[in-house]
Motif scaffolding. Structure first.
Motif, PDB file in Angstrom:
ATOM      1  N   SER A  12     -63.295 -79.802 -12.087  1.00 66.42           N
ATOM      2  CA  SER A  12     -62.960 -78.605 -12.810  1.00 66.42           C
ATOM      3  C   SER A  12     -61.590 -77.894 -12.537  1.00 66.42           C
ATOM      4  N   PHE A  13     -61.254 -77.945 -11.374  1.00 69.55           N
ATOM      5  CA  PHE A  13     -60.042 -77.377 -10.986  1.00 69.55           C
ATOM      6  C   PHE A  13     -58.784 -78.052 -11.660  1.00 69.55           C
ATOM      7  N   ARG A  14     -58.859 -79.348 -11.973  1.00 70.61           N
ATOM      8  CA  ARG A  14     -57.812 -79.996 -12.485  1.00 70.61           C
ATOM      9  C   ARG A  14     -57.842 -79.405 -13.988  1.00 70.61           C
ATOM     10  N   VAL A  15     -58.692 -79.018 -14.671  1.00 75.52           N
ATOM     11  CA  VAL A  15     -58.924 -78.935 -16.037  1.00 75.52           C
ATOM     12  C   VAL A  15     -58.479 -77.239 -15.921  1.00 75.52           C
ATOM     13  N   ARG A  16     -58.923 -76.470 -15.069  1.00 82.45           N
ATOM     14  CA  ARG A  16     -58.382 -75.070 -15.174  1.00 82.45           C
ATOM     15  C   ARG A  16     -56.961 -74.971 -14.901  1.00 82.45           C
ATOM     16  N   ILE A  17     -56.441 -75.692 -14.259  1.00 83.53           N
ATOM     17  CA  ILE A  17     -54.791 -75.989 -14.036  1.00 83.53           C
ATOM     18  C   ILE A  17     -53.960 -76.086 -15.275  1.00 83.53           C
ATOM     19  N   ALA A  18     -54.672 -77.255 -15.922  1.00 85.55           N
ATOM     20  CA  ALA A  18     -54.114 -77.687 -17.249  1.00 85.55           C
ATOM     21  C   ALA A  18     -54.393 -76.511 -18.256  1.00 85.55           C
ATOM     22  N   LEU A  19     -55.210 -75.752 -18.221  1.00 84.34           N
ATOM     23  CA  LEU A  19     -55.449 -74.422 -19.205  1.00 84.34           C
ATOM     24  C   LEU A  19     -54.505 -73.557 -18.891  1.00 84.34           C
ATOM     25  N   GLU A  20     -54.452 -73.239 -17.701  1.00 88.25           N
ATOM     26  CA  GLU A  20     -53.274 -72.198 -17.112  1.00 88.25           C
ATOM     27  C   GLU A  20     -52.063 -72.732 -17.265  1.00 88.25           C
ATOM     28  N   LEU A  21     -51.476 -73.758 -17.216  1.00 85.60           N
ATOM     29  CA  LEU A  21     -50.319 -74.165 -17.857  1.00 85.60           C
ATOM     30  C   LEU A  21     -49.844 -74.157 -19.068  1.00 85.60           C
ATOM     31  N   LYS A  22     -50.790 -74.586 -19.784  1.00 88.01           N
ATOM     32  CA  LYS A  22     -50.582 -74.389 -21.358  1.00 88.01           C
ATOM     33  C   LYS A  22     -50.799 -73.001 -21.820  1.00 88.01           C
ATOM     34  N   GLY A  23     -51.330 -72.023 -21.107  1.00 88.86           N
ATOM     35  CA  GLY A  23     -51.541 -70.769 -21.539  1.00 88.86           C
ATOM     36  C   GLY A  23     -52.514 -70.405 -22.297  1.00 88.86           C
ATOM     37  N   LEU A  24     -53.575 -71.163 -22.281  1.00 84.82           N
ATOM     38  CA  LEU A  24     -54.845 -71.445 -23.277  1.00 84.82           C
ATOM     39  C   LEU A  24     -55.982 -70.533 -22.569  1.00 84.82           C
ATOM     40  N   ALA A  25     -56.503 -69.365 -23.299  1.00 88.61           N
ATOM     41  CA  ALA A  25     -57.453 -68.625 -22.942  1.00 88.61           C
ATOM     42  C   ALA A  25     -58.828 -69.438 -23.149  1.00 88.61           C
ATOM     43  N   TYR A  26     -59.760 -68.941 -22.380  1.00 88.34           N
ATOM     44  CA  TYR A  26     -61.183 -69.426 -22.200  1.00 88.34           C
ATOM     45  C   TYR A  26     -62.119 -68.900 -21.505  1.00 88.34           C
ATOM     46  N   ASP A  27     -63.452 -68.892 -21.913  1.00 92.37           N
ATOM     47  CA  ASP A  27     -64.397 -68.353 -21.165  1.00 92.37           C
ATOM     48  C   ASP A  27     -64.974 -69.035 -20.004  1.00 92.37           C
ATOM     49  N   TYR A  28     -65.100 -68.577 -18.940  1.00 94.58           N
ATOM     50  CA  TYR A  28     -65.477 -69.273 -17.382  1.00 94.58           C
ATOM     51  C   TYR A  28     -67.080 -69.427 -17.591  1.00 94.58           C
ATOM     52  N   VAL A  29     -67.474 -70.298 -17.423  1.00 98.46           N
ATOM     53  CA  VAL A  29     -69.241 -70.344 -17.383  1.00 98.46           C
ATOM     54  C   VAL A  29     -69.620 -71.333 -16.113  1.00 98.46           C
ATOM     55  N   ALA A  30     -70.126 -70.466 -15.161  1.00 95.58           N
ATOM     56  CA  ALA A  30     -70.428 -70.972 -13.912  1.00 95.58           C
ATOM     57  C   ALA A  30     -71.478 -71.685 -13.897  1.00 95.58           C
ATOM     58  N   VAL A  31     -71.456 -73.038 -13.159  1.00 92.05           N
ATOM     59  CA  VAL A  31     -72.566 -74.002 -13.060  1.00 92.05           C
ATOM     60  C   VAL A  31     -72.520 -74.298 -11.619  1.00 92.05           C
ATOM     61  N   GLN A  32     -73.491 -73.709 -10.914  1.00 93.14           N
ATOM     62  CA  GLN A  32     -73.522 -73.844  -9.303  1.00 93.14           C
ATOM     63  C   GLN A  32     -74.175 -75.330  -9.100  1.00 93.14           C
ATOM     64  N   ILE A  33     -73.110 -76.179  -8.897  1.00 99.95           N
ATOM     65  CA  ILE A  33     -73.655 -77.437  -8.238  1.00 99.95           C
ATOM     66  C   ILE A  33     -74.300 -77.452  -7.117  1.00 99.95           C
ATOM     67  N   ALA A  34     -73.836 -76.774  -6.096  1.00 97.70           N
ATOM     68  CA  ALA A  34     -74.535 -76.795  -4.675  1.00 97.70           C
ATOM     69  C   ALA A  34     -76.074 -76.476  -4.923  1.00 97.70           C
ATOM     70  N   LYS A  35     -76.241 -75.611  -5.844  1.00 99.16           N
ATOM     71  CA  LYS A  35     -77.922 -75.261  -6.099  1.00 99.16           C
ATOM     72  C   LYS A  35     -78.637 -76.181  -7.199  1.00 99.16           C
ATOM     73  N   GLY A  36     -77.978 -77.079  -7.749  1.00100.86           N
ATOM     74  CA  GLY A  36     -78.475 -78.079  -8.600  1.00100.86           C
ATOM     75  C   GLY A  36     -78.616 -77.683 -10.005  1.00100.86           C
ATOM     76  N   GLU A  37     -77.967 -76.703 -10.466  1.00 99.69           N
ATOM     77  CA  GLU A  37     -77.953 -76.106 -11.666  1.00 99.69           C
ATOM     78  C   GLU A  37     -77.293 -77.175 -12.848  1.00 99.69           C
ATOM     79  N   HIS A  38     -76.713 -78.119 -12.379  1.00 98.75           N
ATOM     80  CA  HIS A  38     -76.139 -79.242 -13.294  1.00 98.75           C
ATOM     81  C   HIS A  38     -77.516 -79.980 -13.769  1.00 98.75           C
ATOM     82  N   ARG A  39     -78.334 -80.018 -13.042  1.00 97.51           N
ATOM     83  CA  ARG A  39     -79.492 -80.940 -13.398  1.00 97.51           C
ATOM     84  C   ARG A  39     -80.662 -80.307 -14.182  1.00 97.51           C
ATOM     85  N   LYS A  40     -80.594 -78.907 -14.196  1.00 96.92           N
ATOM     86  CA  LYS A  40     -81.699 -78.186 -14.741  1.00 96.92           C
ATOM     87  C   LYS A  40     -81.315 -77.565 -16.202  1.00 96.92           C
TER      88      LYS A  40
END
Length: 212
Positions: A12-40
């Protein structure tokens, strides 16, 4: 655009860097991997692989950080994250994949959790696993840089896809106390990146879901 992200995820960090370098606006949607939200629900219905990042754009859903960054590069070519010449692009992709395909998979959070919870590896042994594979990979990265022309960043005088991958890897390596001794070219590229606002804005500490 919506970026489904976890603050500490290297991919995710890689993509955030690319978006910032290109000056592209985006909405951040948090997915708490440590809590297993990616599987629910609701995220499991969005992501076929159940991983982050996931980019929603123009009604489509894109997964896998490298594919997402390449898409952004094609749709928004300036500033470029890949050199103009085929050989240069191949060199940068090789550097990036040395991290994304060689170092990162062995030290991914789900791998570390499996070592602890399923194979009953102790905390220190787990950390040794991380340090071993990360250090070995960074040494290979350093050897690659040594064979390339001198540059301010990983390749050339502007940040590339390789730098997008390097900075998150160093960030996580610091958490596990990996030694950076004997990696002058790698660390010089990292320091050059960290002097740029785009890399600072993409930092985990700047994310809405950041945690201590």
């Amino acid at each position: 655009m919506k970026l489904h992200s976890y603050f500490r995820s290297s991919a995710s960090f890689r993509v955030r860097i690319a978006l910032e370098l290109k000056g592209l606006a985006y909405d951040y949607v948090a997915v708490q991997i440590a809590k297993g939200e990616h599987r629910k629900a609701p995220y499991a219905a969005l992501s076929a692989d159940g991983l982050v990042p996931l980019l929603e754009v123009d009604g489509e859903k894109l997964s896998q950080s490298m594919a997402i960054i390449e898409y952004l590069e094609e749709m928004h070519p300036a500033p470029a994250l890949l050199p103009a010449d085929p050989m240069g692009r191949a060199r940068v992709r090789a550097l990036a994949q040395s991290i994304a395909c060689e170092i990162h998979p062995l030290n991914n959070l789900r791998v570390l959790k499996y070592l602890v919870h399923d194979l009953y590896v102790g905390e220190e042994e787990k950390n040794q696993w991380y340090r071993h594979w990360c250090r070995q990979g960074l040494e290979a990265f350093e050897r690659q840089l040594a064979r390339l022309p001198a540059a301010a960043y990983c390749y050339g005088d502007t940040p590339t896809l390789a730098d997008c991958c390097l900075v998150p890897q160093i960030y996580n390596a610091e958490r596990f106390e990996v030694s950076f001794d004997g990696l002058p070219l790698t660390m010089a590229a990292y320091q050059a990146c960290m002097a740029l606002p785009a890399f600072q804005k993409a930092q985990p500490s700047a994310c809405p879901d950041t945690q201590a």
